[in-house]
Enzyme design. Structure first.
Site, PDB file in Angstrom:
ATOM      1  N   ASN A   8       0.871  -1.179   0.000  1.00  0.00           N
ATOM      2  CA  ASN A   8       0.000   0.000   0.000  1.00  0.00           C
ATOM      3  C   ASN A   8       0.908   1.229   0.000  1.00  0.00           C
ATOM      4  O   ASN A   8       1.466   1.590   1.028  1.00  0.00           O
ATOM      5  CB  ASN A   8      -0.906  -0.025   1.241  1.00  0.00           C
ATOM      6  CG  ASN A   8      -1.770   1.231   1.328  1.00  0.00           C
ATOM      7  OD1 ASN A   8      -1.788   2.042   0.405  1.00  0.00           O
ATOM      8  ND2 ASN A   8      -2.478   1.387   2.434  1.00  0.00           N
ATOM      9  N   LYS A  10       0.098   4.223  -0.335  1.00  0.00           N
ATOM     10  CA  LYS A  10      -0.575   5.429   0.182  1.00  0.00           C
ATOM     11  C   LYS A  10      -0.320   6.595  -0.776  1.00  0.00           C
ATOM     12  O   LYS A  10      -0.255   6.364  -1.983  1.00  0.00           O
ATOM     13  CB  LYS A  10      -0.130   5.688   1.618  1.00  0.00           C
ATOM     14  CG  LYS A  10      -0.294   4.416   2.474  1.00  0.00           C
ATOM     15  CD  LYS A  10      -0.160   4.624   3.938  1.00  0.00           C
ATOM     16  CE  LYS A  10      -0.404   3.283   4.651  1.00  0.00           C
ATOM     17  NZ  LYS A  10      -0.383   3.372   6.090  1.00  0.00           N
ATOM     18  N   HIS A  94      -9.697   0.919   4.314  1.00  0.00           N
ATOM     19  CA  HIS A  94      -8.457   1.119   5.083  1.00  0.00           C
ATOM     20  C   HIS A  94      -8.738   2.068   6.249  1.00  0.00           C
ATOM     21  O   HIS A  94      -9.556   2.985   6.120  1.00  0.00           O
ATOM     22  CB  HIS A  94      -7.372   1.696   4.168  1.00  0.00           C
ATOM     23  CG  HIS A  94      -6.029   1.718   4.827  1.00  0.00           C
ATOM     24  ND1 HIS A  94      -5.658   2.718   5.686  1.00  0.00           N
ATOM     25  CD2 HIS A  94      -4.997   0.843   4.789  1.00  0.00           C
ATOM     26  CE1 HIS A  94      -4.430   2.455   6.142  1.00  0.00           C
ATOM     27  NE2 HIS A  94      -4.011   1.324   5.604  1.00  0.00           N
ATOM     28  N   GLU A  96      -7.212   4.523   7.348  1.00  0.00           N
ATOM     29  CA  GLU A  96      -7.048   5.958   7.033  1.00  0.00           C
ATOM     30  C   GLU A  96      -8.279   6.490   6.296  1.00  0.00           C
ATOM     31  O   GLU A  96      -8.658   7.650   6.466  1.00  0.00           O
ATOM     32  CB  GLU A  96      -5.753   6.161   6.219  1.00  0.00           C
ATOM     33  CG  GLU A  96      -4.541   6.077   7.128  1.00  0.00           C
ATOM     34  CD  GLU A  96      -3.285   5.522   6.483  1.00  0.00           C
ATOM     35  OE1 GLU A  96      -3.162   5.550   5.242  1.00  0.00           O
ATOM     36  OE2 GLU A  96      -2.410   5.048   7.246  1.00  0.00           O
ATOM     37  N   GLU A 168      -5.471  -4.892  10.315  1.00  0.00           N
ATOM     38  CA  GLU A 168      -4.462  -3.868  10.574  1.00  0.00           C
ATOM     39  C   GLU A 168      -4.819  -3.126  11.853  1.00  0.00           C
ATOM     40  O   GLU A 168      -5.670  -2.224  11.828  1.00  0.00           O
ATOM     41  CB  GLU A 168      -4.415  -2.865   9.417  1.00  0.00           C
ATOM     42  CG  GLU A 168      -4.055  -3.478   8.088  1.00  0.00           C
ATOM     43  CD  GLU A 168      -3.474  -2.440   7.133  1.00  0.00           C
ATOM     44  OE1 GLU A 168      -2.330  -2.610   6.734  1.00  0.00           O
ATOM     45  OE2 GLU A 168      -4.165  -1.456   6.823  1.00  0.00           O
ATOM     46  N   GLY A 174       2.205   2.586  10.772  1.00  0.00           N
ATOM     47  CA  GLY A 174       3.130   3.712  10.634  1.00  0.00           C
ATOM     48  C   GLY A 174       3.772   4.150  11.938  1.00  0.00           C
ATOM     49  O   GLY A 174       4.393   5.209  12.006  1.00  0.00           O
ATOM     50  N   SER A 214       3.285  -1.888  10.400  1.00  0.00           N
ATOM     51  CA  SER A 214       4.730  -1.901  10.683  1.00  0.00           C
ATOM     52  C   SER A 214       5.409  -3.221  10.338  1.00  0.00           C
ATOM     53  O   SER A 214       6.330  -3.651  11.034  1.00  0.00           O
ATOM     54  CB  SER A 214       5.000  -1.514  12.143  1.00  0.00           C
ATOM     55  OG  SER A 214       4.555  -0.183  12.387  1.00  0.00           O
TER      56      SER A 214
HETATM   57  P1  13P Z   1       2.845   0.623   7.707  1.00  0.00           P
HETATM   58  O1  13P Z   1       3.408  -0.665   7.141  1.00  0.00           O
HETATM   59  O2  13P Z   1       3.566   1.840   7.237  1.00  0.00           O
HETATM   60  O3  13P Z   1       2.699   0.541   9.197  1.00  0.00           O
HETATM   61  O4  13P Z   1       1.360   0.767   7.112  1.00  0.00           O
HETATM   62  C1  13P Z   1       0.482  -0.285   7.214  1.00  0.00           C
HETATM   63  C2  13P Z   1      -0.694  -0.008   6.369  1.00  0.00           C
HETATM   64  O5  13P Z   1      -1.493   0.862   6.666  1.00  0.00           O
HETATM   65  C3  13P Z   1      -0.855  -0.795   5.139  1.00  0.00           C
HETATM   66  O6  13P Z   1      -2.130  -0.631   4.613  1.00  0.00           O
END
Ligand code: 13P
Length: 252
Positions: A8, A10, A94, A96, A168, A174, A214
Site C-alpha cells: 500500500n 498510500k 483502510h 485511514e 491492521e 506507521g 509496521s
Molecule cells: P505501515 O506498514 O507503514 O505501518 O502501514 C500499514 C498499512 O497501513 C498498510 O495498509
C-alpha cells in the site's frame, strides 16, 4: 492457499518514481517469489503498474473506489474504469479512509459490493484503535467491521467470488509498533472463526487473512510463521523495492 504480499503505497511515488520502482523491482527477479503480489498505488500510478503487470503473480489495484461506477461524483474513482486499466484488486475500508475521510461501515459495505460487481477482488481492511484495544473491545470491533463489510456480498454474491481480509491494528500502522506474532495470530484466528459463521468453515479456510501494521524485513518471518497469517499488507516498507522483496520472500 497461495500467500499474498500487498503493497500500500498510500500517497507516495509519482508516475515517474513508480516507473523507476518497477524497473528496480524487476531487477530483483521477483519470479523467484512464491507468493502473489498486489500493488495498491495512487490512481495516477495504475498505468505504470499496468506496464509491468503481465508478469506472473503480479497484480495491482486502487487504494479506494467509489460505490457508483459513473456519474456526478467529483474526485471519486470508478471500479469499472480501473478494471479497464487492468486492475484486478481493490483495497477497501483502510483505517485511514475510515478515520481521515469519514468512511462508515455502511459505505464500505457498498464499496465491497461495487468491487465485486466490477470483477475486482476486494481486500476488506479491519482493525481496532489503541483506545479500543485498551478497553478490551478488539474482538467486538473487528467482528462488527467484518460483518458489516461482508453481509451484503454474502447475500448478493452467494460468496462464489474471491475476496480477502486485512487485519491492521490502527495503533501499529506507521508507528513502528508491530503487533507481536501472538497478538496478531490471536485476532487472525478469531477472524477465521467469524468468517466461519458468515460463510461456513470450508470457505473460511480459503479466504486469505493478511496482517498489516509496521511489517518490516526484520519481523516478517516471525509473523509469517503464525498459522492464520496468510500474507501481508505493507505500507512504509513497500516503498523500497528491496525491503518489499525481503518481506514477500518471508512468505513461503
Ligand atoms: P505501515 O506498514 O507503514 O505501518 O502501514 C500499514 C498499512 O497501513 C498498510 O495498509
Amino acid at each position: 492457499m497461495k500467500k499474498i504480499c500487498a503493497a500500500n503505497w498510500k500517497l507516495n511515488l509519482s508516475p515517474e518514481e513508480a516507473r523507476r520502482y518497477f524497473v528496480e523491482w524487476s531487477e530483483l527477479k521477483p519470479s523467484r517469489l512464491v507468493c502473489d503480489l498486489v500493488f495498491f498505488t495512487p490512481a495516477y500510478d495504475l498505468p505504470a503498474a499496468a506496464e509491468f503487470a503481465p508478469a506472473e503473480g503480479f497484480h495491482f489495484g486502487p487504494q479506494n473506489i467509489y460505490f457508483e461506477m459513473s456519474g456526478a461524483f467529483t474526485g471519486e474513482i470508478s471500479a469499472q474504469a480501473v478494471h479497464a486499466l487492468g486492475a484486478r484488486w481493490a483495497l477497501i475500508g483502510h483505517s485511514e479512509r475510515r478515520t481521515l475521510f469519514g468512511e462508515t461501515d455502511a459505505m464500505i459495505a457498498k464499496k465491497v459490493k461495487a468491487a465485486m460487481a466490477a470483477d475486482l477482488v476486494p481486500i476488506l481492511c479491519v482493525g481496532e484503535t489503541l483506545a479500543e484495544r485498551e478497553s478490551g473491545q478488539t474482538k467486538k470491533v473487528v467482528s462488527r467491521q467484518l460483518r458489516a463489510g461482508l453481509e451484503m456480498i454474502v447475500a448478493e454474491f452467494a460468496l462464489a467470488r474471491h475476496f480477502a481480509i486485512a487485519y491492521e491494528p490502527v495503533w501499529a500502522i506507521g508507528t513502528g509498533k508491530v503487533a507481536t506474532p501472538e497478538q496478531a495470530g490471536e485476532i487472525h484466528a478469531e477472524i477465521r472463526v467469524e468468517l466461519g459463521h458468515l460463510v461456513g468453515q470450508k470457505r473460511a479456510h480459503e479466504i486469505p487473512i493478511l496482517y498489516g501494521g509496521s511489517v518490516k524485513p526484520e519481523n516478517a518471518r516471525e509473523l509469517a510463521a503464525q498459522p492464520d497469517i496468510d500474507g501481508f499488507l505493507v505500507g512504509g516498507a513497500s516503498l523500497k523495492p528491496k525491503d518489499f522483496f525481503a518481506i514477500a520472500n518471508a512468505l513461503r
